[in-house]
Write a protein that holds these residues in place. Structure first.
Motif, mmCIF file in Angstrom:
data_model
loop_
_atom_site.group_PDB
_atom_site.id
_atom_site.type_symbol
_atom_site.label_atom_id
_atom_site.label_comp_id
_atom_site.label_asym_id
_atom_site.label_seq_id
_atom_site.Cartn_x
_atom_site.Cartn_y
_atom_site.Cartn_z
ATOM 1 N N LYS A 145 -49.635 -5.376 16.349
ATOM 2 C CA LYS A 145 -50.469 -6.365 15.652
ATOM 3 C C LYS A 145 -51.902 -6.307 16.176
ATOM 4 O O LYS A 145 -52.193 -5.706 17.201
ATOM 5 C CB LYS A 145 -49.899 -7.773 15.842
ATOM 6 N N THR A 146 -52.783 -6.987 15.440
ATOM 7 C CA THR A 146 -54.200 -7.019 15.812
ATOM 8 C C THR A 146 -54.620 -8.445 16.134
ATOM 9 O O THR A 146 -54.367 -9.371 15.345
ATOM 10 C CB THR A 146 -55.086 -6.473 14.664
ATOM 11 N N LEU A 147 -55.244 -8.603 17.291
ATOM 12 C CA LEU A 147 -55.771 -9.900 17.720
ATOM 13 C C LEU A 147 -57.287 -9.797 17.826
ATOM 14 O O LEU A 147 -57.814 -8.844 18.407
ATOM 15 C CB LEU A 147 -55.186 -10.285 19.081
ATOM 16 N N ALA A 148 -57.986 -10.753 17.250
ATOM 17 C CA ALA A 148 -59.445 -10.818 17.379
ATOM 18 C C ALA A 148 -59.802 -12.023 18.238
ATOM 19 O O ALA A 148 -59.194 -13.093 18.116
ATOM 20 C CB ALA A 148 -60.109 -10.928 16.019
ATOM 21 N N ILE A 149 -60.774 -11.832 19.126
ATOM 22 C CA ILE A 149 -61.224 -12.906 20.016
ATOM 23 C C ILE A 149 -62.702 -13.156 19.761
ATOM 24 O O ILE A 149 -63.521 -12.235 19.896
ATOM 25 C CB ILE A 149 -60.996 -12.547 21.496
ATOM 26 N N LEU A 150 -63.042 -14.362 19.382
ATOM 27 C CA LEU A 150 -64.429 -14.735 19.139
ATOM 28 C C LEU A 150 -64.836 -15.853 20.087
ATOM 29 O O LEU A 150 -63.991 -16.571 20.624
ATOM 30 C CB LEU A 150 -64.640 -15.198 17.687
ATOM 31 N N ASP A 326 -64.032 -21.190 23.941
ATOM 32 C CA ASP A 326 -65.231 -21.969 24.256
ATOM 33 C C ASP A 326 -65.124 -22.440 25.694
ATOM 34 O O ASP A 326 -64.199 -23.172 26.050
ATOM 35 C CB ASP A 326 -65.355 -23.171 23.309
ATOM 36 N N GLU A 327 -66.041 -21.951 26.540
ATOM 37 C CA GLU A 327 -66.050 -22.279 27.961
ATOM 38 C C GLU A 327 -64.702 -21.991 28.616
ATOM 39 O O GLU A 327 -64.201 -22.767 29.429
ATOM 40 C CB GLU A 327 -66.468 -23.729 28.184
ATOM 41 N N GLY A 328 -64.100 -20.868 28.224
ATOM 42 C CA GLY A 328 -62.860 -20.427 28.852
ATOM 43 C C GLY A 328 -61.584 -20.998 28.271
ATOM 44 O O GLY A 328 -60.492 -20.646 28.711
#
Length: 359
Positions: A145-150, A326-328
């Motif tokens: 699978k593909t995970l995106a992290i923004l 957001d902030e970890g």
């Protein structure tokens, strides 16, 4: 830290001044001694020649002998100085080589990796700065699978990739890979299963083909070309006079930022790893090229766990799962459609970037 640096810098300065002072005295003193030895030969030889003890021709012979012996002795002094400097440098190199890695391989047996990854309440603090980069981060990504992290800059996106590659160990919580704690996997095998593409791509001063093949030592020319095509850099390469045999400058200075990133992507995908980590590696390419690369990656990474860190929604929207940091902390988790409906940070970022693209 600043005080320690000042002390070390001042100590180095004083030692270099002392060295320069000795070297400044050494050469004139050596020339003086050579001159004195010649004067002594002339004086003593002249007296003995005048008294008839030796013939006049013996004096130039002695002068030649003295000068022949003087320079080898001087060279011994220079070599001794060089050896001492080299010994000091070698001592510093040995100190570095003798350091034991903080991350140790705990398992000697082979542990195959398929790519299931789970973060279970992971916290991480950088020891040197005491900055907590991740706070209670939890998510699961299935193999293939593909995970995106923004997230914003400094939100901990790259830290997640570094923890998956086990460049650091977590401060608290667990990372599970294929149902095993990451520490219970063979470290070499884990890293062999990962293809990593950093934002600041590092290329060697070698041919473009060899830079791509660095990801797979026994790669054929066809495999290199195929990887370059999937990274949408093939057309740029063949525009060069020597195409894949073009030698790059130091750190790939011959190529543009986008070309370096795409060559780095080609290098990662040619090895066909079980896990692919992309750390904002499409930041220097335009959106059209980015779309082509992502479509190609979807084909070649069909059975590969892929994690994409990005600031662009266009890089993330087609992922199976998207998390927003957001902030970890994980503040949003879902796919593109569900996050748009949440009307949170992701939806706001998507709207803003779509408006920019329409301009």
């Amino acid at each position: 830290m600043n005080e320690q640096f000042t002390v070390v810098a001042n100590d180095s300065k004083e030692k270099n001044i002392d060295l320069a002072r000795i070297q400044a005295l050494f050469f004139p003193l050596m020339v003086l001694l050579i001159g004195l030895s010649n004067i002594l030969v002339l004086y003593i030889g002249g007296k003995q020649a005048a008294e008839g003890i030796i013939e006049v021709g013996v004096i130039p012979e002695f002068l030649i002998y003295v000068n022949m012996l003087t320079w080898p002795v001087a060279v011994v002094g220079w070599v001794t100085n060089m050896v001492q400097q080299a010994a000091a440098s070698q001592k510093r190199v040995n100190e570095f080589l003798d350091i034991n890695p903080a991350i140790q391989n705990m398992v000697e047996t082979d542990t195959p990796v398929t790519g299931n990854i789970t973060f279970d309440h992971v916290n991480f603090v950088y020891e040197d700065t005491n900055i907590q980069a991740l706070k209670d981060v939890s998510f699961t990504i299935e193999a293939g699978k593909t995970l995106a992290i923004l997230g914003k800059t400094g939100s901990g996106k790259s830290t997640i990739l570094e923890l998956i590659g086990r460049l650091y160990d977590v401060t608290d919580g667990n990372i599970i890979v294929d149902d095993y704690p990451i520490k219970d996997l063979n470290l070499d095998r884990l890293r062999q299963a990962i293809g990593y593409v950093p934002q600041d791509a590092f290329l060697f001063s070698d041919t473009i083909g060899n830079n791509i093949a660095f990801g797979k030592k026994d790669a054929s020319k066809d495999e290199i070309i195929e990887a370059a095509k999937n990274a949408v850099v093939h057309k740029n390469i063949i525009d060069f006079t020597k195409d894949y045999d073009t030698v790059l400058g130091e750190r790939g200075i011959t190529l543009s930022g986008g070309q370096k990133q795409r060559v780095s992507i080609a290098r990662a995908i040619i090895k066909k790893p079980q896990i692919l980590l992309f750390d904002d590696c499409l930041s220097a390419v335009d959106t059209e090229t980015e779309e082509k690369i992502l479509n190609n990656l979807k084909k070649v990474t069909e059975n590969t766990t892929t994690i994409i860190v990005s600031h662009r929604v266009s890089s993330a929207k087609n992922a199976d799962q998207i998390i927003v940091l957001d902030e970890g902390r994980v503040v949003e988790n879902g796919n593109h459609d569900s996050l748009i409906k949440n009307n949170g940070y992701y939806a706001e970022l998507y709207t803003n970037q779509m408006m920019e693209d329409d301009r």
